[in-house]
Design a protein around this motif. Structure first.
Motif, mmCIF file in Angstrom:
data_model
loop_
_atom_site.group_PDB
_atom_site.id
_atom_site.type_symbol
_atom_site.label_atom_id
_atom_site.label_comp_id
_atom_site.label_asym_id
_atom_site.label_seq_id
_atom_site.Cartn_x
_atom_site.Cartn_y
_atom_site.Cartn_z
ATOM 1 N N GLY A 1 -2.060 -3.776 9.176
ATOM 2 C CA GLY A 1 -3.248 -4.177 8.425
ATOM 3 C C GLY A 1 -2.951 -5.217 7.361
ATOM 4 N N ARG B 1 0.838 -1.208 0.000
ATOM 5 C CA ARG B 1 0.000 0.000 0.000
ATOM 6 C C ARG B 1 0.867 1.249 0.000
ATOM 7 N N HIS C 1 -0.017 1.208 11.373
ATOM 8 C CA HIS C 1 -1.357 0.694 11.083
ATOM 9 C C HIS C 1 -1.420 0.054 9.694
ATOM 10 N N VAL C 2 -0.806 0.697 8.715
ATOM 11 C CA VAL C 2 -0.820 0.140 7.356
ATOM 12 C C VAL C 2 -0.066 -1.185 7.328
ATOM 13 N N ASP D 1 -3.842 10.005 3.637
ATOM 14 C CA ASP D 1 -3.695 9.293 4.908
ATOM 15 C C ASP D 1 -3.443 10.275 6.048
ATOM 16 N N ASN E 1 -7.538 -3.261 7.414
ATOM 17 C CA ASN E 1 -7.609 -4.298 8.439
ATOM 18 C C ASN E 1 -8.959 -4.986 8.298
ATOM 19 N N ILE F 1 0.734 5.877 11.442
ATOM 20 C CA ILE F 1 0.141 5.613 10.126
ATOM 21 C C ILE F 1 0.888 4.450 9.473
ATOM 22 N N TRP G 1 -6.841 1.347 7.131
ATOM 23 C CA TRP G 1 -5.612 0.551 7.205
ATOM 24 C C TRP G 1 -5.784 -0.819 6.547
ATOM 25 N N TYR H 1 -6.111 10.766 9.056
ATOM 26 C CA TYR H 1 -5.611 10.494 10.403
ATOM 27 C C TYR H 1 -5.927 11.675 11.322
ATOM 28 N N THR I 1 -10.323 1.572 10.688
ATOM 29 C CA THR I 1 -9.867 0.203 10.454
ATOM 30 C C THR I 1 -9.886 -0.127 8.963
#
Length: 344
Positions: free
Chosen positions: A73, A25, A69-70, A31, A226, A66, A224, A35, A221
């Motif tokens: 995920g 990604r 999380h990416v 982003d 997820n 960030i 990311w 955020y 969520t």
């Protein structure tokens, strides 16, 4: 034969197994904007390109979380799609700032397994590594997650518990290339407090709170990528509630910590973390921090603080982590041990 992915269950994992996670990604300015819309973050480095350049960070990095999380995920479809809960983190280091245009990909190695005594689930330990488009390591970490078994009658694997460091040593922190706080603008950053103003053992009540909503935590969520079912599907849990992604609570607590730690501009490492209790829409999250340690760094004007960042359901003015019985106090949601970089 089905073409859909049911996710891995506990008995699908083996120690030593390596998984290359799908769909790298690319990070964008979108982003950063989303955020900031989801979390009350105001740290000067990710907020201001001019401020970031003034301390040696150009191009303008996004929040470290960030990137986390990416990268995290990416692991979910293979590691925790069938999770009961994510349990904790350790040995997480941010190796380089993430900037818009960077493309992150993640791989994981299974480093431990332990079936639970009920025979219905088990804990999977993995070490994950996120790299950028150049193949450079951006983030690496360990985590452990409780995962359902597909077949409760399946035999338990041999228990393997990995050795995990209690914390990242100060000398092993990776300081971003060029970082220089010697001409730091305290007025622009929002608070005058520097390295020497914090004492080991000091506790800081961050005062403000944010009430969780289903819309916001599900949007975060999805941002990311997820895909864990428990965050979206009310039929995935017996109580019919959507479980808030633990990373959402981490980001809320980090953002709330601005009040009292505005100059903790960069997160260098996460030494360990526990999601102590589940969080749901309607809960109001507050945060407090304790200074655990301090260390000098080789970067001009830069010091490191080791903090315990605690998120609670409802405000706890006494800032109590554990009761007399040694168990976490009622209301504690998150216990996160991290290193941050501050001006000296």
């Amino acid at each position: 034969m089905t073409k859909t992915n049911p996710g891995n269950f506990f008995e699908d994992f083996t120690v030593g197994q390596v998984i290359e996670h799908a769909t790298p990604r690319t990070i964008t300015e979108g982003d950063r904007a989303l955020y900031g819309a989801l979390y009350p973050t105001r740290f000067a480095v990710p907020s201001s390109a001019a401020f970031a350049a003034s301390v040696g960070l150009d191009p303008h990095p996004v929040e470290e979380l960030i990137g986390f999380h990416v990268a995290f995920g990416k692991t979910v479809p293979d590691i925790s799609l069938n999770a009961v809960a994510n349990l904790g983190y350790a040995e997480l280091r941010f190796h380089r700032p993430v900037v818009p245009g960077d493309t992150l990909a993640t791989r994981s190695e299974v480093i431990g397994l332990k079936q639970n005594s009920n025979g219905k689930s088990g804990v999977v330990y993995v070490r994950s590594t996120a790299t950028d488009q150049r193949g450079d390591v951006v983030i690496d970490w360990c985590r452990w997650v409780m995962v359902h078994k597909r077949d409760h009658a399946a035999p338990a694997p041999e228990t393997v518990l990995p050795e995990v460091a209690s914390h990242v040593a100060a000398e092993d922190l990776v300081i971003p290339a060029g970082l220089d706080f010697s001409s730091y603008d305290f007025a622009a950053a929002g608070e005058p407090h520097r390295f020497d103003d914090y004492a080991v053992g000091e506790r800081i009540d961050h005062v403000d709170g944010v009430t969780l909503t289903d819309a916001e935590h599900m949007m975060a969520t999805r941002l990311w990528q997820n895909t864990a079912k428990v965050h979206f599907n009310t039929e995935a849990r017996p109580d019919g509630n959507r479980l808030v992604y633990g990373g959402h609570v981490i980001s809320l607590a980090r953002a709330l910590s601005f009040n009292g730690l505005a100059n903790a501009q960069l997160v260098a490492a996460i030494n360990g973390g526990s999601h102590v209790a589940p969080a749901f829409a309607g809960d109001t999250v507050y945060a407090w921090s304790e200074v655990l340690d301090k260390a000098e760094t080789s970067a001009p004007g830069v010091g490191a603080l080791r903090l315990r960042l605690v998120a609670t359901k409802g405000r706890d003015e006494s800032m109590t982590l554990r009761g007399e019985d040694g168990k976490y106090a009622a209301g504690v949601l998150l216990d996160l041990d991290c290193w941050v970089l501050v001006p000296r």
